[in-house]
Design an enzyme around this catalytic site. Structure first.
Site, PDB file in Angstrom:
ATOM      1  N   LYS A  53       0.843  -1.211   0.000  1.00  0.00           N
ATOM      2  CA  LYS A  53       0.000   0.000   0.000  1.00  0.00           C
ATOM      3  C   LYS A  53       0.873   1.254   0.000  1.00  0.00           C
ATOM      4  CE  LYS A  53      -3.805  -2.398   2.279  1.00  0.00           C
ATOM      5  NZ  LYS A  53      -4.535  -2.726   3.496  1.00  0.00           N
ATOM      6  N   GLN A  97      -4.387  -0.993   9.674  1.00  0.00           N
ATOM      7  CA  GLN A  97      -4.390  -2.356   9.133  1.00  0.00           C
ATOM      8  C   GLN A  97      -4.976  -3.348  10.138  1.00  0.00           C
ATOM      9  OE1 GLN A  97      -3.616  -3.095   6.021  1.00  0.00           O
ATOM     10  NE2 GLN A  97      -3.684  -5.321   6.172  1.00  0.00           N
ATOM     11  N   ASP A 120     -10.847   3.276   4.081  1.00  0.00           N
ATOM     12  CA  ASP A 120     -11.194   1.847   4.100  1.00  0.00           C
ATOM     13  C   ASP A 120     -12.700   1.652   3.936  1.00  0.00           C
ATOM     14  OD1 ASP A 120      -9.351  -0.217   4.337  1.00  0.00           O
ATOM     15  OD2 ASP A 120      -8.918   0.228   6.434  1.00  0.00           O
TER      16      ASP A 120
END
Ligand code: GUN
Length: 294
Positions: A53, A97, A120
């Protein structure tokens, strides 16, 4: 029939090129899109995903980076960091994460992220907007990537029988909501199956579009697929394989060798849905940055 492959790597590269152009246009207006990824602990798979990412966001011209915290970080310390990032005007997107260490409650952390920085799409406000059909929120990256794959591959979702296997908050539920939207990439008739579904094959065999996100290696075999169906495999599993030097191989939730003989189109693992998740994260981040100026 031997299915045509849907090349997620190539489609993700197209999305990433679009994002890089948008990032450059925003830079001309004096705004540098910024993404901060937070990694707590030393889970090997998470570290790999986070590295990918970070690299992708740099390649798209974004600022930011990764904050790596030890596994012993307390929930209060993590929430303080999130609050700091919430207040930092240079940070447009925040991604913590998952999974987090067991002593940290993921829902509490997600609720602390400002919804307009929640790239997200996990915050309840963004999930609610998706369900209602409002387009000013953020959508979870993997299901958004699946829709992008379908649309860019010319798969007609309108009126199609779409069957989703898996009901997670990250993939299955938002996937079903997206397929239901009254717009391109939606308008499908949607069935959601899960671990308690009776006679799973009766449902999967009805699907014109079968999307599998159940987290069980190769659980969908060719005999469970309608001839000519489009099959999207969200799974990413490592299974033992003594013929490989590593002793393991990656596979999806679909048994590829039998499915490819029945489907009309299918995503490979790796190289199908996986690359799209990162591409959509970048797209959400540049949208977050654009919304600060327009
Ligand atoms: N862990 C696995 N996939 C994801 C994702 O899309 N977002 C976050 N935050 N964590 C993950």
């Amino acid at each position: 029939m031997r299915a045509e492959l849907i090349d997620g790597k190539a489609i993700a590269a197209d999305v990433r090129a679009d994002v890089a152009r948008d990032v450059a246009a925003l830079r001309e207006r004096g705004v540098v899109a910024g993404l901060v990824v937070v990694l707590v602990g030393d889970d090997v798979a998470s570290a790999t995903y986070v590295g990918a990412k970070e690299k992708a966001s740099r390649e798209a011209g974004m600022s930011g980076g990764t904050v790596r915290l030890p596994a012993a970080t307390t929930q209060a310390e993590l929430l303080r960091l999130v609050e700091e990032l919430n207040g930092d005007a240079a940070v447009h997107g925040i991604l913590v994460q998952m999974p987090l260490p067991a002593h940290i409650d993921p829902d509490t952390v997600i609720r602390h992220i400002r919804p307009d920085k929640d790239v997200d799409g996990f915050h309840p406000e963004n999930v609610g907007k998706l369900l209602i059909g409002h387009t000013d929120g953020f959508v979870s990256c993997t299901p958004a990537g699946v829709i992008e794959l379908l649309v860019r591959s010319g798969v007609e979702t309108r009126g199609a029988e779409a069957v989703v296997v898996g009901r997670s908050n990250i993939v299955g539920k938002p996937m079903a909501a997206l397929l239901l939207q009254a717009r391109p990439g939606g308008d499908a008739t949607v069935t959601v199956c899960h671990s308690r579904t009776r006679d799973l094959h009766m449902h999967t065999r009805r699907a014109d579009i079968l999307i599998v996100a159940a987290g069980r290696a190769e659980m969908i075999t060719g005999d469970m697929i309608k001839p000519g169906a489009v099959v999207i495999d969200v799974g990413m599993n490592s299974v033992p394989d003594p013929t490989r030097a590593k002793g393991s191989r990656l596979c999806g939730d679909v048994h590829f060798a039998s499915a490819v003989e029945v489907a009309s189109r299918i995503t490979p693992v790796p190289g199908g849905v996986g690359p799209m998740t990162i591409a959509m994260l970048l797209r959400n981040t540049v949208r977050a940055a654009e919304r600060t100026v327009s």
